[in-house]
Every structure is written in structure tokens, then in C-alpha cells.
Write a protein that holds these residues in place. Sequence first.
Motif, PDB file in Angstrom:
ATOM      1  N   LEU A 235     -43.102  22.418  58.601  1.00  0.00           N
ATOM      2  CA  LEU A 235     -42.733  21.001  58.629  1.00  0.00           C
ATOM      3  C   LEU A 235     -44.156  20.262  59.098  1.00  0.00           C
ATOM      4  O   LEU A 235     -44.228  19.020  58.651  1.00  0.00           O
ATOM      5  CB  LEU A 235     -41.614  20.749  59.574  1.00  0.00           C
ATOM      6  CG  LEU A 235     -40.315  20.804  58.824  1.00  0.00           C
ATOM      7  CD1 LEU A 235     -39.176  20.635  59.778  1.00  0.00           C
ATOM      8  CD2 LEU A 235     -40.208  19.969  57.448  1.00  0.00           C
ATOM      9  N   HIS A 236     -44.728  20.900  60.185  1.00  0.00           N
ATOM     10  CA  HIS A 236     -45.952  20.064  60.510  1.00  0.00           C
ATOM     11  C   HIS A 236     -47.132  20.334  59.432  1.00  0.00           C
ATOM     12  O   HIS A 236     -47.947  19.350  59.466  1.00  0.00           O
ATOM     13  CB  HIS A 236     -46.431  20.705  61.754  1.00  0.00           C
ATOM     14  CG  HIS A 236     -45.564  20.510  62.841  1.00  0.00           C
ATOM     15  ND1 HIS A 236     -45.605  19.389  63.668  1.00  0.00           N
ATOM     16  CD2 HIS A 236     -45.100  21.223  63.765  1.00  0.00           C
ATOM     17  CE1 HIS A 236     -44.746  19.380  64.633  1.00  0.00           C
ATOM     18  NE2 HIS A 236     -44.477  20.693  64.861  1.00  0.00           N
ATOM     19  N   PHE A 237     -47.114  21.046  58.666  1.00  0.00           N
ATOM     20  CA  PHE A 237     -48.093  21.317  57.386  1.00  0.00           C
ATOM     21  C   PHE A 237     -47.532  20.670  56.186  1.00  0.00           C
ATOM     22  O   PHE A 237     -48.024  21.076  55.169  1.00  0.00           O
ATOM     23  CB  PHE A 237     -48.741  22.658  57.255  1.00  0.00           C
ATOM     24  CG  PHE A 237     -49.143  23.340  58.679  1.00  0.00           C
ATOM     25  CD1 PHE A 237     -50.518  22.659  58.964  1.00  0.00           C
ATOM     26  CD2 PHE A 237     -48.700  24.450  59.180  1.00  0.00           C
ATOM     27  CE1 PHE A 237     -51.253  23.199  60.126  1.00  0.00           C
ATOM     28  CE2 PHE A 237     -49.219  25.192  60.307  1.00  0.00           C
ATOM     29  CZ  PHE A 237     -50.376  24.335  60.667  1.00  0.00           C
ATOM     30  N   SER A 238     -46.571  19.985  56.095  1.00  0.00           N
ATOM     31  CA  SER A 238     -46.139  19.319  54.841  1.00  0.00           C
ATOM     32  C   SER A 238     -45.696  20.088  53.951  1.00  0.00           C
ATOM     33  O   SER A 238     -45.556  20.049  52.859  1.00  0.00           O
ATOM     34  CB  SER A 238     -47.273  18.437  54.332  1.00  0.00           C
ATOM     35  OG  SER A 238     -47.680  17.455  55.174  1.00  0.00           O
ATOM     36  N   SER A 239     -45.253  21.156  54.441  1.00  0.00           N
ATOM     37  CA  SER A 239     -44.394  22.293  53.402  1.00  0.00           C
ATOM     38  C   SER A 239     -42.827  22.168  53.589  1.00  0.00           C
ATOM     39  O   SER A 239     -42.128  23.185  54.071  1.00  0.00           O
ATOM     40  CB  SER A 239     -45.111  23.706  53.488  1.00  0.00           C
ATOM     41  OG  SER A 239     -44.509  24.622  52.563  1.00  0.00           O
TER      42      SER A 239
END
Length: 124
Positions: free
Chosen positions: A45-49
Motif C-alpha cells: 500500500l505504501h508503494f501504490s500497489s
Amino acid sequence: LQWLRNPGPQHEKRTLFGDMVCFLFITPLATVSGWLCLRGAVDHLHFSSRLEAVGLIALTVALFTIYLFWTLVSFRYHCRLYQKWRRNNQQVMLLIPKSAPIPSTQQSLLGLQPLKRSSKETIV
């Protein structure tokens, strides 16, 4: 404790032992796996996945659902075996206190001879 030592036929002993071993092995494994999946979902979620995060969350939910289902089914199965064993292996012990006097009315019901009392004794 008697049931754990001798739960019944050989196949029931193997099933009980196997389920205990599986429970002791699968519980920490499911806990660690669920934690790793959730940790990976947070990282994704932090890496936009978002798609991979949703997949890991779904995997965690499926993992715990299957684990809880297996635990519940196994527990209910062994509870039923215990109830069946308990019905067939009852031990009844009658404990009669040594110092308790039996009233004369109960002695006559039991077919016992009444006790002779001296004139100094009174019935209370």
C-alpha cells in the motif's frame, strides 16, 4: 484425563494424536503467515500497489477462515467422541462417611437393626 490416555479404538487414538500435532504445528505457522501477509499488504500500500495489497489481504482472510474452520470441525469431532466415550465409560463411586450416624427411620428402610440406646442418650 482418562479419555486423553485411552480415547477408544486405535483409529480414534491416531486421529486425536494427529490433530493435536497438526494444531501445535499449524497454529504458529498460520499466525506467522498471516502476519507476513498483512505486513506485505501494508508495504504494498505504501508503494501504490493496491492490487497486490488486496490480494495479500484476501489471502490472509482465506488462510484464517480455513484455519478456524478446520479447528472448529476437529474440535467438534473430538467433543462428540468424548461424549460417546463418557456415556460408555462411567464410573460411579458411592462414598459413605464413617462417622455419620444413620437415623432409626433410615435404618428400618435399609433393613438394619435399630441401635440400642442407653437411658442417658437423647435423640436430637
